[in-house]
Scaffold this active site. Sequence first.
Site, PDB file in Angstrom:
ATOM      1  CB  SER A  50      -4.411   3.812  -8.952  1.00  0.00           C
ATOM      2  OG  SER A  50      -3.994   3.500  -7.645  1.00  0.00           O
ATOM      3  CE  LYS A  99       4.736   2.293  -3.064  1.00  0.00           C
ATOM      4  NZ  LYS A  99       3.901   2.262  -1.852  1.00  0.00           N
ATOM      5  CG  ASP A 135       2.234   5.155   0.184  1.00  0.00           C
ATOM      6  OD1 ASP A 135       1.103   5.260  -0.341  1.00  0.00           O
ATOM      7  OD2 ASP A 135       3.130   4.413  -0.261  1.00  0.00           O
ATOM      8  N   GLY A 159       4.155  -5.798  11.781  1.00  0.00           N
ATOM      9  CA  GLY A 159       4.815  -5.808  10.480  1.00  0.00           C
ATOM     10  C   GLY A 159       5.845  -4.699  10.378  1.00  0.00           C
ATOM     11  CB  ALA A 160       9.154  -4.482  10.508  1.00  0.00           C
ATOM     12  N   GLY A 161       7.614  -3.814   7.178  1.00  0.00           N
ATOM     13  CA  GLY A 161       7.984  -3.759   5.762  1.00  0.00           C
ATOM     14  C   GLY A 161       7.937  -2.339   5.227  1.00  0.00           C
ATOM     15  NE  ARG A 184       6.923 -13.518   8.865  1.00  0.00           N
ATOM     16  CZ  ARG A 184       6.428 -14.141   7.830  1.00  0.00           C
ATOM     17  NH1 ARG A 184       5.635 -15.184   8.017  1.00  0.00           N
ATOM     18  NH2 ARG A 184       6.688 -13.740   6.601  1.00  0.00           N
ATOM     19  CE1 TYR A 256      -4.743  -1.204  -1.459  1.00  0.00           C
ATOM     20  CE2 TYR A 256      -6.528  -2.050  -2.832  1.00  0.00           C
ATOM     21  CZ  TYR A 256      -5.202  -1.719  -2.667  1.00  0.00           C
ATOM     22  OH  TYR A 256      -4.317  -1.906  -3.701  1.00  0.00           O
ATOM     23  N   GLY A 277      -7.958   0.029   5.096  1.00  0.00           N
ATOM     24  CA  GLY A 277      -6.894   0.563   4.245  1.00  0.00           C
ATOM     25  C   GLY A 277      -7.386   1.382   3.056  1.00  0.00           C
TER      26      GLY A 277
END
Length: 315
Positions: A50, A99, A135, A159-161, A184, A256, A277
């Site tokens: 960044s 975050k 985001d 994915g579930a994060g 998973r 990314y 990404g």
Amino acid sequence: MVRSENTTFRPHKCSRRLALSQKARQPGFLISGTTKLVGLLGWPVEHTMSPVIHNTAFAAAGLDYVYVPLPVKPSDVAAALTGLKALGFAGVNVTVPHKISVMNCIEKCDRSAELVGAVNTVVFQDGVATGYNTDMAGFINSLAAQKVTISGKNAVLLGAGGAARAVVCGLLEGGIGGLVVGAREERKAVEFVACFADKNRLAGCDWQKQSFAQALAGCDILINCTPVGMYPHQEEAPLLDWDALNPGAAVCDLIYNPPVTSFLAQAAARGHKIVGGAGMLVEQGALAFSLWTGAKAPTDVMYEALDKVLADKCR
Ligand code: NAP
């Protein structure tokens, strides 16, 4: 915590290449007594790209800002926020692992942050810290930049994060027709979708179950929200029954680095449109840039800066 008025994020039109103007500064400029400060609050932050993206953008736009890494331990987040405010910072980006915890250290949260339940951008103004989540809209803008439309379409997530949460909020806001989240462990997928008020359009399941293969058949947009395939494990990819996937589906990866993951390479080899990404990273940064400066971000310059830093890292 008080809610601020809604912030409407609109997709940036693909901006024309921003030529460096007479007043624009070259990277490597001198910091002066009037330079405004922004940065990235995280732990660790050594890996971040960044600063390069933002400092190149500030230089190209001729804005007297500098973006610095701010490594802050989890136990010091509240003290850091107070200090940044006292130091007159214009704002900060916030990354892992702060975050969520940062929401307890700021005065106001924008609707975007409330929806996602996480803050990735803070603006300091008149002694008040306001948290935003860019985001969510950043991901949607990265799809729009690649002409991937979402309204009325069906999406499938792997994915579930934390990042998946911003993606789901963005897709729901953007009018997605249906959304299946695969993990998973079925329990995690089900608990994840239970956090959202919008039950009709959402389902969670084990990505190895037959019901997941059915979701793939009806899927218009498939998104990898796991870190599987990220540098330095770029040879890895989430296991997927590619034969079950709708051949017309666009395939996205939040990773990314590398810019084209093994997952995306497999998708491209099968003729799918792919979205990496880098778009989300740049577009969320562009929204933060505008929140801090009030100016439109030079996204083309930011994409170029990220391409260059990634190419240098891969060398
Ligand atoms: P996270 O909160 O740790 O969530 C990761 C998710 O992936 C979890 O559901 C986890 O499942 C699953 N997962 C992890 N390792 C796995 C494996 N080996 N096999 C199957 N599933 C696995 O991470 P995150 O913050 O959401 O980040 C996810 C990815 O998005 C990272 O690569 C990150 O760099 C990227 N990201 C990109 C941007 C951008 O701007 N482009 C922004 C944010 C994040 P379990 O719970 O079962 O472990």
